[in-house]
Motif scaffolding. Sequence first.
Motif, short mmCIF file in Angstrom:
data_model
loop_
_atom_site.label_atom_id
_atom_site.label_comp_id
_atom_site.label_asym_id
_atom_site.label_seq_id
_atom_site.Cartn_x
_atom_site.Cartn_y
_atom_site.Cartn_z
N MET A 300 -0.11 55.50 -14.15
CA MET A 300 -0.31 54.77 -15.41
C MET A 300 -1.54 53.86 -15.39
O MET A 300 -2.22 53.71 -16.41
CB MET A 300 0.93 53.92 -15.72
CG MET A 300 2.22 54.72 -15.88
SD MET A 300 2.22 55.79 -17.33
CE MET A 300 2.29 54.58 -18.64
N PHE A 301 -1.82 53.24 -14.24
CA PHE A 301 -2.93 52.29 -14.14
C PHE A 301 -4.12 52.86 -13.38
O PHE A 301 -5.26 52.45 -13.61
CB PHE A 301 -2.48 51.00 -13.45
CG PHE A 301 -1.53 50.16 -14.25
CD1 PHE A 301 -1.99 49.17 -15.09
CD2 PHE A 301 -0.17 50.36 -14.16
CE1 PHE A 301 -1.12 48.38 -15.83
CE2 PHE A 301 0.73 49.58 -14.89
CZ PHE A 301 0.25 48.60 -15.73
N GLY A 302 -3.85 53.74 -12.42
CA GLY A 302 -4.92 54.27 -11.57
C GLY A 302 -4.67 53.92 -10.11
O GLY A 302 -4.02 52.94 -9.78
N ARG A 303 -5.19 54.77 -9.23
CA ARG A 303 -4.96 54.57 -7.80
C ARG A 303 -5.62 53.29 -7.28
O ARG A 303 -5.07 52.62 -6.41
CB ARG A 303 -5.49 55.78 -7.02
CG ARG A 303 -5.24 55.71 -5.53
CD ARG A 303 -5.63 57.00 -4.83
NE ARG A 303 -4.80 58.10 -5.30
CZ ARG A 303 -4.93 59.35 -4.83
NH1 ARG A 303 -5.87 59.63 -3.92
NH2 ARG A 303 -4.14 60.30 -5.29
N ALA A 304 -6.77 52.95 -7.81
CA ALA A 304 -7.45 51.73 -7.36
C ALA A 304 -6.58 50.50 -7.61
O ALA A 304 -6.59 49.55 -6.81
CB ALA A 304 -8.80 51.58 -8.08
N PHE A 305 -5.85 50.50 -8.71
CA PHE A 305 -4.92 49.41 -9.00
C PHE A 305 -3.73 49.45 -8.06
O PHE A 305 -3.35 48.43 -7.46
CB PHE A 305 -4.45 49.49 -10.45
CG PHE A 305 -3.31 48.57 -10.79
CD1 PHE A 305 -3.55 47.27 -11.18
CD2 PHE A 305 -1.99 49.01 -10.71
CE1 PHE A 305 -2.50 46.41 -11.50
CE2 PHE A 305 -0.94 48.17 -11.03
CZ PHE A 305 -1.19 46.87 -11.42
N ALA A 306 -3.11 50.61 -7.90
CA ALA A 306 -1.87 50.73 -7.15
C ALA A 306 -2.04 50.36 -5.68
O ALA A 306 -1.18 49.69 -5.10
CB ALA A 306 -1.30 52.14 -7.27
N ARG A 308 -3.93 48.26 -4.39
CA ARG A 308 -4.08 46.81 -4.22
C ARG A 308 -2.82 46.07 -4.65
O ARG A 308 -2.39 45.12 -3.99
CB ARG A 308 -5.28 46.32 -5.05
CG ARG A 308 -6.62 46.80 -4.54
CD ARG A 308 -7.75 46.48 -5.53
NE ARG A 308 -9.06 46.75 -5.00
CZ ARG A 308 -9.65 47.94 -5.02
NH1 ARG A 308 -9.01 48.98 -5.54
NH2 ARG A 308 -10.86 48.10 -4.51
N PHE A 309 -2.25 46.50 -5.77
CA PHE A 309 -1.11 45.77 -6.34
C PHE A 309 0.16 45.95 -5.51
O PHE A 309 0.88 44.97 -5.26
CB PHE A 309 -0.88 46.24 -7.78
CG PHE A 309 0.14 45.43 -8.53
CD1 PHE A 309 -0.20 44.20 -9.07
CD2 PHE A 309 1.44 45.89 -8.68
CE1 PHE A 309 0.73 43.44 -9.77
CE2 PHE A 309 2.37 45.14 -9.38
CZ PHE A 309 2.02 43.92 -9.92
N ALA A 310 0.47 47.16 -5.08
CA ALA A 310 1.72 47.42 -4.39
C ALA A 310 1.82 46.68 -3.04
O ALA A 310 2.83 46.01 -2.79
CB ALA A 310 1.92 48.93 -4.21
N PRO A 311 0.82 46.76 -2.15
CA PRO A 311 0.94 46.02 -0.88
C PRO A 311 1.03 44.51 -1.08
O PRO A 311 1.77 43.82 -0.38
CB PRO A 311 -0.33 46.41 -0.11
CG PRO A 311 -0.78 47.69 -0.72
CD PRO A 311 -0.40 47.59 -2.17
N THR A 312 0.25 44.00 -2.04
CA THR A 312 0.31 42.56 -2.31
C THR A 312 1.68 42.15 -2.83
O THR A 312 2.24 41.12 -2.42
CB THR A 312 -0.78 42.16 -3.32
OG1 THR A 312 -2.05 42.61 -2.86
CG2 THR A 312 -0.81 40.65 -3.51
N THR A 313 2.24 42.96 -3.72
CA THR A 313 3.57 42.67 -4.24
C THR A 313 4.61 42.71 -3.13
O THR A 313 5.52 41.88 -3.09
CB THR A 313 3.94 43.69 -5.34
OG1 THR A 313 2.95 43.66 -6.36
CG2 THR A 313 5.29 43.36 -5.95
N PHE A 314 4.50 43.69 -2.24
CA PHE A 314 5.44 43.79 -1.11
C PHE A 314 5.38 42.52 -0.25
O PHE A 314 6.44 41.96 0.11
CB PHE A 314 5.09 45.01 -0.26
CG PHE A 314 5.94 45.15 0.97
CD1 PHE A 314 7.20 45.72 0.90
CD2 PHE A 314 5.48 44.71 2.21
CE1 PHE A 314 7.99 45.85 2.04
CE2 PHE A 314 6.25 44.84 3.35
CZ PHE A 314 7.52 45.41 3.26
N LEU A 315 4.19 42.06 0.06
CA LEU A 315 4.05 40.87 0.89
C LEU A 315 4.59 39.64 0.17
O LEU A 315 5.36 38.85 0.76
CB LEU A 315 2.57 40.66 1.25
CG LEU A 315 2.24 39.43 2.09
CD1 LEU A 315 2.94 39.49 3.43
CD2 LEU A 315 0.73 39.30 2.27
N VAL A 316 4.22 39.46 -1.10
CA VAL A 316 4.68 38.29 -1.86
C VAL A 316 6.20 38.31 -2.01
O VAL A 316 6.87 37.29 -1.80
CB VAL A 316 3.99 38.25 -3.24
CG1 VAL A 316 4.63 37.18 -4.13
CG2 VAL A 316 2.51 37.97 -3.07
#
Length: 332
Positions: A300-306, A308-316
Amino acid sequence: MSAVVANPAVTRWRPTSMQVLVFGVLALALAGNTLRAFVENTPDVATAATVFCGVFVQALPFLALGVVISGLIAVFVTPDRLARWLPRRTGAAILAAGIGGAALPGCECGSVPVARRLFGDGAVGAAALTFMLAAPAVNPVVLVATAVAFPGHPQMVVARCAASLLTALIMGTLWARFGKPDWITRRLPKPHHDDESRWSVFTEAARHDFLSAASYLVIGAAAAAALHVLVPAWVYEHLAGQIVLGVITMALLAVVLALCSEADAFVAASLTMLPLLPRLVFLVVGPAVDIKLFAMQAGMFGRAFAVRFAPTTFLVATVVATGVGLLVLGAR
């Protein structure tokens, strides 16, 4: 010379999903006595079957309720309306999106496309991501399901709500501060046709959410049953004594299992051999990031977004859930 007329291609018969379901039910009915005898005479299988049925039966009513509400939201709460309701200031928009997500139950699979339609520059983009994380994690259906799954532990409901909402607000703030629009490489999905009836929109949204969530519920219930039977007791004793290892293990398990937020509490509750803190991390990380959400976000957003967003969300999510859990639950 007469022209040779080619015979039309013969279509090969393929069973429909309903036919497969009927055949499967008939096969299980015919083999019912044999399977029952096997389960009764095999203690490990009997234990696994009991855990599976307990998790599935407890979670199913909340799953059905969440699906109905999700369908109603698809009809009456359109992304355009949500965008108009958001404040223009970034901080206020993020907070409003987090609270609004808590009031709008829905599967995390449904929140991703809604967030993509909402996505825009500045405050709107940050609010959209906040909504995407908050809606499936802290809505009333999920919190009630958590309370039912953990009777006698109301602090689990408080801790889950606080940690999940805080995770959503932090991720929205991080995007507003560090996010770049050029990471979004996918175009908006096509909206519903204007002539599509409300009933069609409702049934399609409900059908999609139910099939998706129910399939992952079956996988989660089966995984919970397998964990009770296949994993030796000493492993759980070691995880219970090593709180950091237990937190990391449950966080990774949440990513792999990819359960629906309306049913994951019952899977976590079945893991009674673990303390409450690692199970809280499981409940906070799962609706925020897992393998199916990563795939959906990339689409939906693109691989460049995913990436970056997924690992950061996992850590947070892991850090926030651990911190909130230590404050609310202690080391239990």
